[in-house]
Design an enzyme around this catalytic site. Sequence first.
Site, mmCIF file in Angstrom:
data_model
loop_
_atom_site.group_PDB
_atom_site.id
_atom_site.type_symbol
_atom_site.label_atom_id
_atom_site.label_comp_id
_atom_site.label_asym_id
_atom_site.label_seq_id
_atom_site.Cartn_x
_atom_site.Cartn_y
_atom_site.Cartn_z
ATOM 1 N N CYS A 253 -73.627 -79.992 41.951
ATOM 2 C CA CYS A 253 -72.615 -78.698 42.464
ATOM 3 C C CYS A 253 -71.435 -79.385 42.596
ATOM 4 O O CYS A 253 -71.164 -80.422 42.047
ATOM 5 C CB CYS A 253 -73.739 -78.345 43.795
ATOM 6 S SG CYS A 253 -75.207 -77.918 43.007
ATOM 7 N N ARG B 85 -69.299 -77.519 37.854
ATOM 8 C CA ARG B 85 -70.054 -77.927 37.814
ATOM 9 C C ARG B 85 -71.094 -77.268 38.369
ATOM 10 O O ARG B 85 -71.838 -77.521 38.826
ATOM 11 C CB ARG B 85 -69.912 -79.165 39.097
ATOM 12 C CG ARG B 85 -69.224 -80.203 38.303
ATOM 13 C CD ARG B 85 -68.281 -80.978 40.042
ATOM 14 N NE ARG B 85 -69.503 -81.789 40.398
ATOM 15 C CZ ARG B 85 -70.095 -83.152 40.032
ATOM 16 N NH1 ARG B 85 -69.256 -83.597 38.738
ATOM 17 N NH2 ARG B 85 -71.444 -83.521 40.343
ATOM 18 N N TRP C 202 -75.045 -74.734 41.062
ATOM 19 C CA TRP C 202 -75.832 -74.478 40.503
ATOM 20 C C TRP C 202 -77.464 -74.570 41.047
ATOM 21 O O TRP C 202 -77.559 -75.409 41.099
ATOM 22 C CB TRP C 202 -75.823 -75.419 39.574
ATOM 23 C CG TRP C 202 -76.389 -75.671 38.587
ATOM 24 C CD1 TRP C 202 -77.632 -76.623 38.006
ATOM 25 C CD2 TRP C 202 -76.287 -75.314 36.977
ATOM 26 N NE1 TRP C 202 -78.146 -75.603 37.121
ATOM 27 C CE2 TRP C 202 -76.859 -75.725 36.356
ATOM 28 C CE3 TRP C 202 -74.915 -74.430 36.598
ATOM 29 C CZ2 TRP C 202 -77.463 -74.536 35.237
ATOM 30 C CZ3 TRP C 202 -75.487 -73.825 34.694
ATOM 31 C CH2 TRP C 202 -76.021 -74.267 34.519
ATOM 32 N N ASN D 280 -75.422 -81.335 47.805
ATOM 33 C CA ASN D 280 -75.600 -81.982 46.014
ATOM 34 C C ASN D 280 -77.066 -82.662 45.965
ATOM 35 O O ASN D 280 -77.009 -83.904 46.162
ATOM 36 C CB ASN D 280 -74.521 -82.725 45.441
ATOM 37 C CG ASN D 280 -74.617 -81.880 43.979
ATOM 38 O OD1 ASN D 280 -75.252 -81.655 43.092
ATOM 39 N ND2 ASN D 280 -73.314 -82.721 43.284
ATOM 40 N N GLY D 281 -78.129 -82.285 45.466
ATOM 41 C CA GLY D 281 -78.646 -83.280 44.669
ATOM 42 C C GLY D 281 -80.365 -82.465 45.379
ATOM 43 O O GLY D 281 -80.254 -81.101 44.996
ATOM 44 N N GLU E 235 -84.018 -85.791 15.702
ATOM 45 C CA GLU E 235 -82.978 -85.799 16.871
ATOM 46 C C GLU E 235 -81.005 -86.500 16.526
ATOM 47 O O GLU E 235 -80.645 -86.419 16.294
ATOM 48 C CB GLU E 235 -83.180 -85.631 18.436
ATOM 49 C CG GLU E 235 -82.072 -85.872 19.639
ATOM 50 C CD GLU E 235 -81.405 -84.422 19.229
ATOM 51 O OE1 GLU E 235 -80.111 -83.936 19.750
ATOM 52 O OE2 GLU E 235 -81.370 -83.426 18.707
ATOM 53 N N LYS F 146 -78.067 -85.513 15.548
ATOM 54 C CA LYS F 146 -76.546 -85.962 16.481
ATOM 55 C C LYS F 146 -75.137 -86.158 14.955
ATOM 56 O O LYS F 146 -74.031 -86.017 15.380
ATOM 57 C CB LYS F 146 -77.271 -86.710 17.688
ATOM 58 C CG LYS F 146 -77.018 -86.636 18.763
ATOM 59 C CD LYS F 146 -76.572 -86.108 19.292
ATOM 60 C CE LYS F 146 -77.516 -84.049 20.086
ATOM 61 N NZ LYS F 146 -78.052 -82.633 19.632
ATOM 62 N N GLU G 166 -74.301 -83.293 13.496
ATOM 63 C CA GLU G 166 -73.296 -82.825 14.111
ATOM 64 C C GLU G 166 -72.174 -82.541 14.515
ATOM 65 O O GLU G 166 -70.859 -82.637 14.621
ATOM 66 C CB GLU G 166 -73.651 -81.945 15.182
ATOM 67 C CG GLU G 166 -75.140 -81.745 15.587
ATOM 68 C CD GLU G 166 -75.593 -81.186 16.849
ATOM 69 O OE1 GLU G 166 -75.655 -79.338 17.440
ATOM 70 O OE2 GLU G 166 -76.291 -81.818 17.731
ATOM 71 N N HIS H 119 -93.823 -90.961 -0.090
ATOM 72 C CA HIS H 119 -94.026 -89.677 -0.383
ATOM 73 C C HIS H 119 -92.684 -88.823 -1.199
ATOM 74 O O HIS H 119 -92.793 -87.892 -1.358
ATOM 75 C CB HIS H 119 -94.701 -88.667 -0.183
ATOM 76 C CG HIS H 119 -96.395 -88.958 0.743
ATOM 77 N ND1 HIS H 119 -96.737 -89.474 -0.513
ATOM 78 C CD2 HIS H 119 -96.206 -89.839 1.826
ATOM 79 C CE1 HIS H 119 -98.061 -89.818 0.749
ATOM 80 N NE2 HIS H 119 -97.161 -90.122 1.670
ATOM 81 N N LYS I 238 -71.662 -73.967 21.013
ATOM 82 C CA LYS I 238 -72.718 -73.994 22.232
ATOM 83 C C LYS I 238 -74.290 -73.123 22.357
ATOM 84 O O LYS I 238 -74.415 -74.246 22.373
ATOM 85 C CB LYS I 238 -72.036 -74.161 23.596
ATOM 86 C CG LYS I 238 -72.871 -74.767 24.824
ATOM 87 C CD LYS I 238 -73.496 -76.374 24.584
ATOM 88 C CE LYS I 238 -73.703 -77.208 24.966
ATOM 89 N NZ LYS I 238 -74.665 -78.476 24.833
#
Length: 604
Positions: free
Chosen positions: A2, A27, A74, A100-101, A477, A481, A484, A500, A599
Amino acid sequence: MCGIVGYIGFRNATDVLIDGLRRLEYRGYDSAGVAVRTPAGLRVVKRSGKLAALESALKEEHLEGPLGIGHTRWATHGAPTDPNAHPHTTEDGRIAVIHNGIIENYLELKEALKARGHRFTSETDSEVLAHLIEEKYQGDLFQALKEALKEVRGAYAVVVAHEDHQEIVAARTVSPLVIGLGEGENFLASDVPALLPYTRRMVFLHDGDLARITREGVEVTDLQGNPLEREAVEIDWTLEAAEKGGFPHYMLKEIYEQPWVLENTLGGRLREEEGDVELGLGLDPMAIDRIHVIACGTAAYAGWYGKYLLEALARIPTEWDVASEYRYRDPVVDERTLAIAISQSGETIDTLEGLREAKRKGARTLGVINAKGSSITREVEDVLYIHAGPEIGVASTKAYMAMLAAMAMLAVHFGRKRGILSKEEAQRLLKEMRKLPRLVEEVLEKRPLIAHIAEKYHQAQDFLFLGRHVQAPTAYEGALKLKEISYIHAEAYPAGEMKHGPIALIDEHLPVVVLATKGPLYEKTLSNIQEVRARGGKVIAIATEGDAEIPKLAQDVLYVPEVHPLLAPIVSVVPLQLLAYEIAVLLGRDVDQPRNLAKSVTVE
């Protein structure tokens, strides 16, 4: 994640707060609010929706005063509604709090406060802070905050105003807070961009710091009241750099936010004493015979990881599908099937359509989602929010981390409810989960070594990534990355599949990244490394700290802290993210907006 702004001085606080919140809207943008100390007392205006909704409301209110606090939210606990928006106040409206948290023990605090007569108006964890501070208040607001925080567990940046005091008091643990120093005025924010139009002199609070902010100056102590010296720093960032927290790219900033993200994802959910996880789901795991995990791209690899854990810990047969294929293969689904859709944005069209296909066939549905109010959250029966905060970089990093943590919690929860996972083993896993934020921080400290390895290999034309069991998704992954953001061709395989076919690719020009952390298949992975070495391949190993065998086999080793083997991917993916980032930077790529990528993919 936040946005927080505070002001005390000679200007109209409302103008400063709105300007700062606008600069922090990245944020948090579910709701926004301000509390301003006016001649008539402390007045609060807050609205759900974008910041524009609050600005429109303020045109009617005409709040004027030299002290105020503001917040963009948020949402974590509680939907994005007007009552759940910050600031939160006591019943008499004399104290206002923004936060925040996550307050991990908020439920027990809330029940105790209600039993003592406090009335709550929101579903948030943050509101307990206002009532706790009110109970501790005996004329000294700073002391009241200090005493209240002694009862609180969790991550927080908390800011408090009282209508009887010409001061703002604040505290932080995990969640950031920065104080801006002016002449006859002072400022407070969760991030530097909010303060740059007014001052470049900043004081960054540390974990466990409390601060009293007046027009004349700033006092900082620890939670025991011992005075602390915090040096003022002159900020020379541009506004764009400031929004990135001084990092050159959003992606790097988001990689470094991952310890905080893990705190946010796990916070308040782990019940170690009971050996279980509180996820707030309406699902009955005993009513499920099989699970279908549906996702795309990075989220799909998080789902693949989830498959391993759901089968290992809950013994539920689990299929993992790329969403773009799932809807066209006529999957076998009935009412005892659970379809889990994983998505950062909650808008990925292939995942959404795959979910709809499962629903048409009668499946129960669960979303593992970051963005609240998104399309998938509106179509599933249950949502497990990952609480990663806004992710700006196109190549996902911190959302992937949060997805892994969410799938691990889900597997523990299902395993306990089905009687498969013992309380003792669950407690061991939860204890290991608690360590993850700190372990990820330790890996981030190895960035200089990772940059050195990137320098050695950034001219390679191809890479191969290998991993076994839960580290197979990590290998995929890592390869994704690199593809990308550096545009280097990279392949990933389960390490046992190398002979194989892919072994034909190996020569002295091919860097091979191997996930070789300690676990049940460690010796088999060493054999795979031997096969690569025998054919001249260059091995970059991700290994467990203290491993004395790996340096004998690999040209380069990146060590990660030891953790439970089922949780190893959460730690091991970090060096792969940083390796891809450093290579992309050396090649001059547009890291935050790589070519041809968006995105959120909202068209098929």
